[in-house]
Design a protein around this motif. Structure first.
Motif, PDB file in Angstrom:
ATOM      1  N   HIS A  96     -23.310 -10.018 -31.202  1.00  0.00           N
ATOM      2  CA  HIS A  96     -22.762  -9.415 -32.427  1.00  0.00           C
ATOM      3  C   HIS A  96     -22.141 -10.530 -33.271  1.00  0.00           C
ATOM      4  O   HIS A  96     -20.924 -10.521 -33.529  1.00  0.00           O
ATOM      5  N   PRO A  97     -22.957 -11.490 -33.682  1.00  0.00           N
ATOM      6  CA  PRO A  97     -22.416 -12.689 -34.337  1.00  0.00           C
ATOM      7  C   PRO A  97     -21.690 -12.407 -35.647  1.00  0.00           C
ATOM      8  O   PRO A  97     -20.678 -13.054 -35.939  1.00  0.00           O
ATOM      9  N   PHE A  98     -22.181 -11.482 -36.450  1.00  0.00           N
ATOM     10  CA  PHE A  98     -21.571 -11.236 -37.764  1.00  0.00           C
ATOM     11  C   PHE A  98     -20.178 -10.615 -37.623  1.00  0.00           C
ATOM     12  O   PHE A  98     -19.218 -11.048 -38.270  1.00  0.00           O
ATOM     13  N   SER A  99     -20.065  -9.597 -36.795  1.00  0.00           N
ATOM     14  CA  SER A  99     -18.752  -8.983 -36.598  1.00  0.00           C
ATOM     15  C   SER A  99     -17.794  -9.935 -35.878  1.00  0.00           C
ATOM     16  O   SER A  99     -16.587  -9.926 -36.137  1.00  0.00           O
ATOM     17  N   SER A 100     -18.342 -10.773 -35.011  1.00  0.00           N
ATOM     18  CA  SER A 100     -17.520 -11.750 -34.301  1.00  0.00           C
ATOM     19  C   SER A 100     -16.902 -12.766 -35.257  1.00  0.00           C
ATOM     20  O   SER A 100     -15.702 -13.063 -35.190  1.00  0.00           O
ATOM     21  N   VAL A 101     -17.737 -13.270 -36.170  1.00  0.00           N
ATOM     22  CA  VAL A 101     -17.239 -14.224 -37.173  1.00  0.00           C
ATOM     23  C   VAL A 101     -16.235 -13.548 -38.105  1.00  0.00           C
ATOM     24  O   VAL A 101     -15.176 -14.106 -38.422  1.00  0.00           O
ATOM     25  N   ARG A 102     -16.544 -12.334 -38.530  1.00  0.00           N
ATOM     26  CA  ARG A 102     -15.648 -11.590 -39.417  1.00  0.00           C
ATOM     27  C   ARG A 102     -14.276 -11.391 -38.774  1.00  0.00           C
ATOM     28  O   ARG A 102     -13.231 -11.618 -39.397  1.00  0.00           O
ATOM     29  N   ASN A 103     -14.277 -10.981 -37.521  1.00  0.00           N
ATOM     30  CA  ASN A 103     -13.018 -10.763 -36.812  1.00  0.00           C
ATOM     31  C   ASN A 103     -12.194 -12.047 -36.708  1.00  0.00           C
ATOM     32  O   ASN A 103     -10.973 -12.022 -36.836  1.00  0.00           O
ATOM     33  N   SER A 104     -12.876 -13.155 -36.479  1.00  0.00           N
ATOM     34  CA  SER A 104     -12.179 -14.434 -36.352  1.00  0.00           C
ATOM     35  C   SER A 104     -11.571 -14.866 -37.688  1.00  0.00           C
ATOM     36  O   SER A 104     -10.455 -15.386 -37.735  1.00  0.00           O
TER      37      SER A 104
ATOM     38  N   VAL B 157      -8.609  -6.345 -38.366  1.00  0.00           N
ATOM     39  CA  VAL B 157      -9.857  -5.647 -38.689  1.00  0.00           C
ATOM     40  C   VAL B 157      -9.733  -4.222 -38.174  1.00  0.00           C
ATOM     41  O   VAL B 157      -9.492  -4.012 -36.966  1.00  0.00           O
ATOM     42  N   PRO B 158      -9.882  -3.208 -39.015  1.00  0.00           N
ATOM     43  CA  PRO B 158      -9.650  -1.819 -38.607  1.00  0.00           C
ATOM     44  C   PRO B 158     -10.424  -1.388 -37.385  1.00  0.00           C
ATOM     45  O   PRO B 158      -9.921  -0.681 -36.524  1.00  0.00           O
ATOM     46  N   ASP B 159     -11.708  -1.799 -37.285  1.00  0.00           N
ATOM     47  CA  ASP B 159     -12.538  -1.315 -36.188  1.00  0.00           C
ATOM     48  C   ASP B 159     -12.666  -2.328 -35.070  1.00  0.00           C
ATOM     49  O   ASP B 159     -13.566  -2.224 -34.228  1.00  0.00           O
ATOM     50  N   GLU B 160     -11.772  -3.350 -35.021  1.00  0.00           N
ATOM     51  CA  GLU B 160     -11.900  -4.387 -33.979  1.00  0.00           C
ATOM     52  C   GLU B 160     -11.539  -3.801 -32.625  1.00  0.00           C
ATOM     53  O   GLU B 160     -10.540  -3.114 -32.453  1.00  0.00           O
TER      54      GLU B 160
ATOM     55  N   VAL C 226     -12.962 -11.851 -17.404  1.00  0.00           N
ATOM     56  CA  VAL C 226     -13.604 -10.762 -18.154  1.00  0.00           C
ATOM     57  C   VAL C 226     -13.487 -11.001 -19.659  1.00  0.00           C
ATOM     58  O   VAL C 226     -14.443 -10.759 -20.415  1.00  0.00           O
ATOM     59  N   THR C 227     -12.326 -11.482 -20.093  1.00  0.00           N
ATOM     60  CA  THR C 227     -12.121 -11.744 -21.525  1.00  0.00           C
ATOM     61  C   THR C 227     -13.109 -12.775 -22.044  1.00  0.00           C
ATOM     62  O   THR C 227     -13.687 -12.616 -23.129  1.00  0.00           O
ATOM     63  N   VAL C 228     -13.332 -13.835 -21.277  1.00  0.00           N
ATOM     64  CA  VAL C 228     -14.287 -14.869 -21.688  1.00  0.00           C
ATOM     65  C   VAL C 228     -15.698 -14.300 -21.765  1.00  0.00           C
ATOM     66  O   VAL C 228     -16.417 -14.527 -22.751  1.00  0.00           O
ATOM     67  N   LEU C 229     -16.112 -13.542 -20.754  1.00  0.00           N
ATOM     68  CA  LEU C 229     -17.444 -12.937 -20.769  1.00  0.00           C
ATOM     69  C   LEU C 229     -17.613 -11.994 -21.958  1.00  0.00           C
ATOM     70  O   LEU C 229     -18.658 -11.975 -22.614  1.00  0.00           O
ATOM     71  N   LYS C 230     -16.587 -11.221 -22.230  1.00  0.00           N
ATOM     72  CA  LYS C 230     -16.640 -10.275 -23.354  1.00  0.00           C
ATOM     73  C   LYS C 230     -16.829 -11.019 -24.678  1.00  0.00           C
ATOM     74  O   LYS C 230     -17.657 -10.620 -25.515  1.00  0.00           O
ATOM     75  N   GLN C 231     -16.093 -12.090 -24.863  1.00  0.00           N
ATOM     76  CA  GLN C 231     -16.186 -12.838 -26.122  1.00  0.00           C
ATOM     77  C   GLN C 231     -17.505 -13.600 -26.232  1.00  0.00           C
ATOM     78  O   GLN C 231     -18.048 -13.742 -27.334  1.00  0.00           O
ATOM     79  N   ILE C 232     -18.034 -14.078 -25.132  1.00  0.00           N
ATOM     80  CA  ILE C 232     -19.366 -14.707 -25.152  1.00  0.00           C
ATOM     81  C   ILE C 232     -20.415 -13.687 -25.576  1.00  0.00           C
ATOM     82  O   ILE C 232     -21.306 -13.981 -26.392  1.00  0.00           O
ATOM     83  N   PHE C 233     -20.309 -12.479 -25.039  1.00  0.00           N
ATOM     84  CA  PHE C 233     -21.237 -11.408 -25.409  1.00  0.00           C
ATOM     85  C   PHE C 233     -21.150 -11.099 -26.905  1.00  0.00           C
ATOM     86  O   PHE C 233     -22.175 -10.964 -27.591  1.00  0.00           O
ATOM     87  N   LEU C 234     -19.934 -11.002 -27.429  1.00  0.00           N
ATOM     88  CA  LEU C 234     -19.755 -10.704 -28.855  1.00  0.00           C
ATOM     89  C   LEU C 234     -20.305 -11.820 -29.740  1.00  0.00           C
ATOM     90  O   LEU C 234     -20.943 -11.555 -30.764  1.00  0.00           O
ATOM     91  N   ILE C 235     -20.074 -13.071 -29.328  1.00  0.00           N
ATOM     92  CA  ILE C 235     -20.522 -14.215 -30.130  1.00  0.00           C
ATOM     93  C   ILE C 235     -22.040 -14.243 -30.249  1.00  0.00           C
ATOM     94  O   ILE C 235     -22.599 -14.474 -31.335  1.00  0.00           O
ATOM     95  N   PHE C 236     -22.742 -13.985 -29.148  1.00  0.00           N
ATOM     96  CA  PHE C 236     -24.198 -14.136 -29.148  1.00  0.00           C
ATOM     97  C   PHE C 236     -24.959 -12.853 -29.492  1.00  0.00           C
ATOM     98  O   PHE C 236     -26.091 -12.915 -29.977  1.00  0.00           O
TER      99      PHE C 236
END
Length: 444
Positions: free
Chosen positions: A423-431, A440-443, A411-421
């Motif tokens: 929600h790319p901007f927030s995904s990069v910011r969080n990383s 990140v306050p709203d992560e 599930v964790t992998v699927l969730k992160q794949i979804f975020l990367i593709f």
């Protein structure tokens, strides 16, 4: 030491591995041709298949014990004793299997010496595990850089003197012995121990029993794991030729050079991951962020390599290896799952799920070997990288959906794949915030 500094030092250790791996591989491939390259790769594969006899699946158990115990010397002595006894059996089996192949008799023993020394004193050596567990990459970097510098000098001497392949392959022996000597010196210096340290035999005996008891299921897994990691070379040699092994191994060696990325992140955050898992936080902050970083590096690296495969192969190895281009384009995609495996294999140990590791390894080994033997006779060499990528996809991702205890990793992998593709901007910011040790306050 900050996380970024640790990542950098672990990277120095492993980035030098890429340079050394490329130099040594190109050196053998260009100077001695695909057939000799195939003989060396075959023997290295046999060595890897039987290396479980001294590794015994204990690496993650040993690292966990190094973090927990204060009696480091007795633990170290116990590990060395176990692995030395296993190494004796290992050498005998490697020679018997190697002797049954098409490898020329005059090459067999020198190749075994070179490959076996590199395996025994490689990444699973007890001192490397000690420095990795304590997140102390400084001495690993020093040992790696100096020993590889010595080995490269040896390679240039071989080229200058135009020595035979029998002597050339001993660069592995030179590298492994010099690396181990440097690590021994670093250990004695950092711990203040002397070589005359008096060991408690009873304590060592108890630790040996404990390590064997804790890792008995992992011993079986470690015996099965190389079957789908390295049996492809042996199958190719049996059904095709040593030259085909050389063509295939050129791509394999390039892909293996980037496998360190997953381990860098895991080693750098090992204590954080351990604390998170022990606290029962299976969807934790560190796990999610590391998975996302692993996916970023794996996917982007695979895309880049796919488009540059022609340039890489032809410039490094020459026209004799043109068939390796397509193999590299396919095989590079297994790095995505290798990176995830570097994390998840340790998570399984931390959660005490050795039985899951055994079951998924058994399934994957059966899939890889049976499909390779069946399809290579029909489709030839090109089918092997496809099966290899599929095996890693099964072992280090898909298999986790089968077990209730491991579904959170899937599930964790699927969730992160979804975020990367999506929600790319927030995904990069969080990383970026994660690498800077900031929240990140709203992560999520």
């Amino acid at each position: 030491m900050s996380k970024l500094k640790k990542i950098f030092l672990f990277s120095v250790d492993n980035l030098s591995s890429i340079a050394f791996g490329i130099i040594s591989t190109v050196f053998i491939a260009r100077t001695y041709g695909p057939e000799n390259m195939g003989h060396l790769s075959y023997v290295q594969s046999v060595v890897s298949v039987f290396s479980f006899l001294f590794i015994l699946g204990m690496d993650n158990i040993i690292m966990k014990e190094f973090v927990k115990t204060k009696q480091v010397n007795s633990l170290l002595a116990s590990v060395i004793l176990i692995r030395f006894l296993g190494f004796i059996v290992f050498i005998g089996l490697v020679y018997l299997v190697g002797h049954a192949s098409d490898t020329p008799d005059n090459l067999l023993l020198p190749l075994i010496i070179a490959a076996a020394s590199a395996s025994f004193f490689g990444k699973s050596t007890s001192l490397r595990l000690y420095f990795q567990a304590l997140e102390n990459p400084k001495y690993l970097s020093i040992a790696t850089m100096l020993s590889r510098f010595i080995a490269v000098i040896f390679i240039f001497v071989v080229l200058f003197l135009d020595l035979d392949f029998i002597y050339a392959c001993q660069y592995l022996l030179v590298y492994s012995l010099s690396s181990q000597l440097i690590l021994v010196t670093a250990y004695l210096r950092t711990t203040g121990c002397s070589m005359s340290y008096s060991l408690n035999i009873v304590e060592i005996k108890n630790r040996v029993r404990f390590l064997l008891r804790e890792s008995y299921l992992l011993i079986i897994s470690s015996a099965l794991l190389p079957l789908f990691m390295y049996m492809d070379m042996i199958i190719i040699e049996h059904f095709l030729s040593a030259q085909d092994v050389g063509i295939y191994s050129a791509a394999v060696r390039l892909v293996s050079q980037v496998a360190f990325v997953g381990h860098i992140l895991v080693f750098s955050y090992f204590k954080n991951i351990t604390d998170e898992i022990f606290a029962g936080d299976v969807y934790g902050y560190y796990l999610n962020n590391i998975v996302r970083l692993l996916l970023y590096v794996g996917i982007s690296g695979s895309i880049l390599t796919y488009f540059l495969a022609d340039i890489i192969i032809l410039n490094f190895f020459g026209d004799a290896y043109v068939e390796s281009v397509l193999i590299l384009k396919i095989l590079i995609w297994k790095s995505v799952f290798v990176y995830l495996g570097a994390l998840f294999s340790r998570v399984l140990i931390l959660k005490g799920l050795q039985s899951v590791e055994l079951i998924k390894t058994l399934l994957t080994a059966a899939f890889s070997i049976s499909f390779s033997i069946f399809f290579i006779q029909k489709y030839g060499l090109i089918i092997i990288p496809i099966i290899s990528v599929s095996a890693y996809f099964l072992a280090d991702f898909l298999a986790y959906v089968i077990f209730k205890e491991t579904r959170f990793m899937f599930v964790t992998v699927l969730k992160q794949i979804f975020l990367i593709f999506f929600h790319p901007f927030s995904s990069v910011r969080n990383s970026v915030f994660f690498l800077k040790d900031k929240r990140v306050p709203d992560e999520n």
